[in-house]
Motif scaffolding. Structure first.
Motif, PDB file in Angstrom:
ATOM      1  N   PHE A 198       0.801  -1.228   0.000  1.00  0.00           N
ATOM      2  CA  PHE A 198       0.000   0.000   0.000  1.00  0.00           C
ATOM      3  C   PHE A 198       0.835   1.280   0.000  1.00  0.00           C
ATOM      4  CE2 PHE A 198      -2.686  -3.255   2.186  1.00  0.00           C
ATOM      5  CZ  PHE A 198      -3.546  -3.469   1.121  1.00  0.00           C
ATOM      6  N   ASN A 199       1.995   1.267   0.618  1.00  0.00           N
ATOM      7  CA  ASN A 199       2.862   2.449   0.580  1.00  0.00           C
ATOM      8  C   ASN A 199       3.332   2.736  -0.845  1.00  0.00           C
ATOM      9  OD1 ASN A 199       3.123   3.444   3.362  1.00  0.00           O
ATOM     10  ND2 ASN A 199       4.076   1.458   3.792  1.00  0.00           N
ATOM     11  N   ASP A 204       2.737   5.831  -6.057  1.00  0.00           N
ATOM     12  CA  ASP A 204       2.432   5.892  -7.488  1.00  0.00           C
ATOM     13  C   ASP A 204       1.192   6.741  -7.759  1.00  0.00           C
ATOM     14  OD1 ASP A 204       4.594   4.568  -8.520  1.00  0.00           O
ATOM     15  OD2 ASP A 204       3.578   2.649  -8.828  1.00  0.00           O
ATOM     16  N   ALA A 205       0.213   6.676  -6.871  1.00  0.00           N
ATOM     17  CA  ALA A 205      -0.980   7.517  -7.028  1.00  0.00           C
ATOM     18  C   ALA A 205      -0.619   8.993  -6.942  1.00  0.00           C
ATOM     19  CB  ALA A 205      -2.018   7.155  -5.964  1.00  0.00           C
ATOM     20  N   GLU A 206       0.224   9.324  -5.991  1.00  0.00           N
ATOM     21  CA  GLU A 206       0.656  10.711  -5.826  1.00  0.00           C
ATOM     22  C   GLU A 206       1.404  11.200  -7.069  1.00  0.00           C
ATOM     23  OE1 GLU A 206      -0.139  12.688  -3.493  1.00  0.00           O
ATOM     24  OE2 GLU A 206      -0.285  11.681  -1.544  1.00  0.00           O
ATOM     25  N   LYS A 207       2.279  10.350  -7.597  1.00  0.00           N
ATOM     26  CA  LYS A 207       3.043  10.727  -8.782  1.00  0.00           C
ATOM     27  C   LYS A 207       2.114  10.932  -9.981  1.00  0.00           C
ATOM     28  CE  LYS A 207       6.677  11.461 -11.330  1.00  0.00           C
ATOM     29  NZ  LYS A 207       7.483  12.695 -11.160  1.00  0.00           N
ATOM     30  N   ALA A 208       1.137  10.059 -10.127  1.00  0.00           N
ATOM     31  CA  ALA A 208       0.193  10.187 -11.236  1.00  0.00           C
ATOM     32  C   ALA A 208      -0.579  11.498 -11.156  1.00  0.00           C
ATOM     33  CB  ALA A 208      -0.772   8.995 -11.241  1.00  0.00           C
ATOM     34  N   LEU A 209      -0.969  11.892  -9.942  1.00  0.00           N
ATOM     35  CA  LEU A 209      -1.730  13.135  -9.766  1.00  0.00           C
ATOM     36  C   LEU A 209      -0.860  14.369  -9.971  1.00  0.00           C
ATOM     37  CD1 LEU A 209      -4.005  12.083  -6.787  1.00  0.00           C
ATOM     38  CD2 LEU A 209      -4.744  12.670  -9.107  1.00  0.00           C
ATOM     39  N   GLN A 210       0.430  14.257  -9.739  1.00  0.00           N
ATOM     40  CA  GLN A 210       1.339  15.353 -10.062  1.00  0.00           C
ATOM     41  C   GLN A 210       1.389  15.578 -11.573  1.00  0.00           C
ATOM     42  OE1 GLN A 210       5.221  14.579  -8.390  1.00  0.00           O
ATOM     43  NE2 GLN A 210       4.416  14.328  -6.319  1.00  0.00           N
ATOM     44  N   LEU A 211       1.288  14.479 -12.311  1.00  0.00           N
ATOM     45  CA  LEU A 211       1.361  14.563 -13.768  1.00  0.00           C
ATOM     46  C   LEU A 211       0.013  14.919 -14.399  1.00  0.00           C
ATOM     47  CD1 LEU A 211       3.563  11.390 -14.365  1.00  0.00           C
ATOM     48  CD2 LEU A 211       4.278  13.760 -14.722  1.00  0.00           C
ATOM     49  N   ARG A 212      -1.073  14.469 -13.755  1.00  0.00           N
ATOM     50  CA  ARG A 212      -2.414  14.727 -14.302  1.00  0.00           C
ATOM     51  C   ARG A 212      -3.392  14.898 -13.144  1.00  0.00           C
ATOM     52  NH1 ARG A 212      -5.701  10.289 -17.608  1.00  0.00           N
ATOM     53  NH2 ARG A 212      -3.595   9.734 -18.348  1.00  0.00           N
ATOM     54  N   GLU A 228      -6.411   1.615   3.569  1.00  0.00           N
ATOM     55  CA  GLU A 228      -5.660   0.449   4.039  1.00  0.00           C
ATOM     56  C   GLU A 228      -4.567   0.833   5.037  1.00  0.00           C
ATOM     57  OE1 GLU A 228      -6.339  -2.622   3.550  1.00  0.00           O
ATOM     58  OE2 GLU A 228      -7.866  -2.414   1.983  1.00  0.00           O
ATOM     59  N   LEU A 229      -3.953   1.976   4.817  1.00  0.00           N
ATOM     60  CA  LEU A 229      -2.846   2.388   5.683  1.00  0.00           C
ATOM     61  C   LEU A 229      -3.329   3.026   6.985  1.00  0.00           C
ATOM     62  CD1 LEU A 229      -0.479   3.906   2.954  1.00  0.00           C
ATOM     63  CD2 LEU A 229      -0.059   1.819   4.294  1.00  0.00           C
ATOM     64  N   GLY A 230      -4.486   3.704   6.933  1.00  0.00           N
ATOM     65  CA  GLY A 230      -5.009   4.374   8.123  1.00  0.00           C
ATOM     66  C   GLY A 230      -4.234   5.643   8.436  1.00  0.00           C
ATOM     67  N   GLY A 231      -4.718   6.328   9.436  1.00  0.00           N
ATOM     68  CA  GLY A 231      -4.026   7.531   9.888  1.00  0.00           C
ATOM     69  C   GLY A 231      -4.276   8.747   9.023  1.00  0.00           C
ATOM     70  N   VAL A 232      -5.300   8.689   8.165  1.00  0.00           N
ATOM     71  CA  VAL A 232      -5.613   9.819   7.293  1.00  0.00           C
ATOM     72  C   VAL A 232      -7.012  10.315   7.634  1.00  0.00           C
ATOM     73  CG1 VAL A 232      -5.901  10.579   4.901  1.00  0.00           C
ATOM     74  CG2 VAL A 232      -4.155   8.857   5.471  1.00  0.00           C
ATOM     75  N   GLU A 233      -7.202  11.615   7.616  1.00  0.00           N
ATOM     76  CA  GLU A 233      -8.511  12.197   7.944  1.00  0.00           C
ATOM     77  C   GLU A 233      -9.600  11.658   7.015  1.00  0.00           C
ATOM     78  OE1 GLU A 233      -8.167  16.393   7.709  1.00  0.00           O
ATOM     79  OE2 GLU A 233      -6.766  16.568   9.397  1.00  0.00           O
ATOM     80  N   ALA A 234     -10.759  11.346   7.617  1.00  0.00           N
ATOM     81  CA  ALA A 234     -11.874  10.791   6.854  1.00  0.00           C
ATOM     82  C   ALA A 234     -12.308  11.727   5.737  1.00  0.00           C
ATOM     83  CB  ALA A 234     -13.042  10.496   7.791  1.00  0.00           C
ATOM     84  N   GLU A 235     -12.298  13.007   6.017  1.00  0.00           N
ATOM     85  CA  GLU A 235     -12.736  13.978   5.009  1.00  0.00           C
ATOM     86  C   GLU A 235     -11.834  13.937   3.768  1.00  0.00           C
ATOM     87  OE1 GLU A 235     -13.604  18.797   4.599  1.00  0.00           O
ATOM     88  OE2 GLU A 235     -13.018  17.916   6.524  1.00  0.00           O
TER      89      GLU A 235
END
Length: 285
Positions: A198-199, A204-212, A228-235
């Motif tokens: 998941f990390n 890879d998701a972050e990199k894709a969003l930087q490009l598009r 899956e990783l948790g620790g991120v705000e629900a919003e």
């Protein structure tokens, strides 16, 4: 040859071949040579001239044939590429059989048209003919080893077949060849996601969003990794999922992830609604 004969120069001497014989003009004047020798010499000179003309004619003919062959070959390449251009309308209309037919014709015109093989391979994948898809995509890569899109498409086929190691190898190669193509990162990110990395999926998701920044699948992938990783705000997770569905209302993965999100915060009704929508779109879970 002039009217009097054939004139030649040898060193300081001038030679004239005539019907009467050979006239050799030296510093001291003219010297006549026997007529039969003159005739032989004249015939040799004329034969050499004739052969030169024939050789020149042959060379012109060969050059013309070569140019004609090159023009014909270029015309076939043009026609082959035109067949691919005609595929676009058929593809968007869902006429996959029509696309395959045009690809067949394109390849017949130009057996080295890697794009025709790649497109036909992608269509075979949509039709679940995975062996044919791999064969065509591999041929495209053989013709053009730097064809990043062909590696990415072949990776998706291997992933469908459960050959995750080969899929990941193809995705890695695609990203290496074209590091500015966002789809390559999402493809690889989804591969990481299904193998519980998941990390790596998040990166890879972050990199894709930087490009598009309007890439629906990248938003859904990032939200899935967050869940899956948790620790991120629900919003933040919900924003990504809503954005993904806004951009692509028919994305099964986004509805599935949002169903999990609603369930995690105790909203069973919304969770079930999104799960039902995911099933309508093809989710089998």
């Amino acid at each position: 040859m002039n009217e009097d004969g054939i004139a030649m120069t040898v060193g300081e001497n001038s030679i004239m071949l005539t019907e009467q014989g050979i006239l050799l003009k030296t510093r001291n004047g003219k010297i006549s040579v026997e007529k039969d020798i003159a005739i032989q010499a004249t015939e040799k000179v004329e034969l050499k001239s004739k052969n030169t003309e024939i050789n020149s004619s042959d060379k012109i003919k060969i050059a013309g044939e070569k140019i004609s062959a090159e023009i014909a070959a270029e015309d076939k390449v043009f026609q082959s590429n035109q067949k691919l251009a005609d595929c676009r309308k058929l593809y968007y209309n869902g006429d996959y059989r029509g696309v395959i037919k045009l690809c067949d014709e394109a390849i017949k015109l130009n057996a080295k048209n890697e794009k025709a093989y790649a497109l036909r391979g992608a269509i075979y994948k949509e039709l679940k003919n995975f062996d044919a898809a791999i064969s065509d995509l591999s041929k495209a890569i053989e013709l053009n080893p730097d064809y990043a899109a062909a590696y990415n498409d072949r990776g998706t086929v291997y992933q469908e077949l459960g050959n995750y190691a080969q899929a990941l190898a193809d995705y890695d190669k695609g990203v290496q060849l074209d590091p500015n193509e966002a789809a390559g990162y999402v493809n690889r990110g989804m591969m990481y996601f299904v193998t519980s990395k998941f990390n790596e999926a998040l990166a890879d998701a972050e990199k894709a969003l930087q490009l598009r920044d309007n890439f629906a699948e990248a938003y859904a992938l990032r939200a899935g990794a967050y869940l899956e990783l948790g620790g991120v705000e629900a919003e933040r997770i919900l924003d990504d999922l809503n954005r993904a569905i806004e951009l692509n209302p028919n994305m099964t993965f986004a509805y599935y992830c949002r169903a999990i999100f609603w369930k995690a915060i105790g909203d069973e009704a919304r969770s079930q609604a999104d799960l039902n929508r995911a099933r309508e779109l093809g989710y089998a879970g």
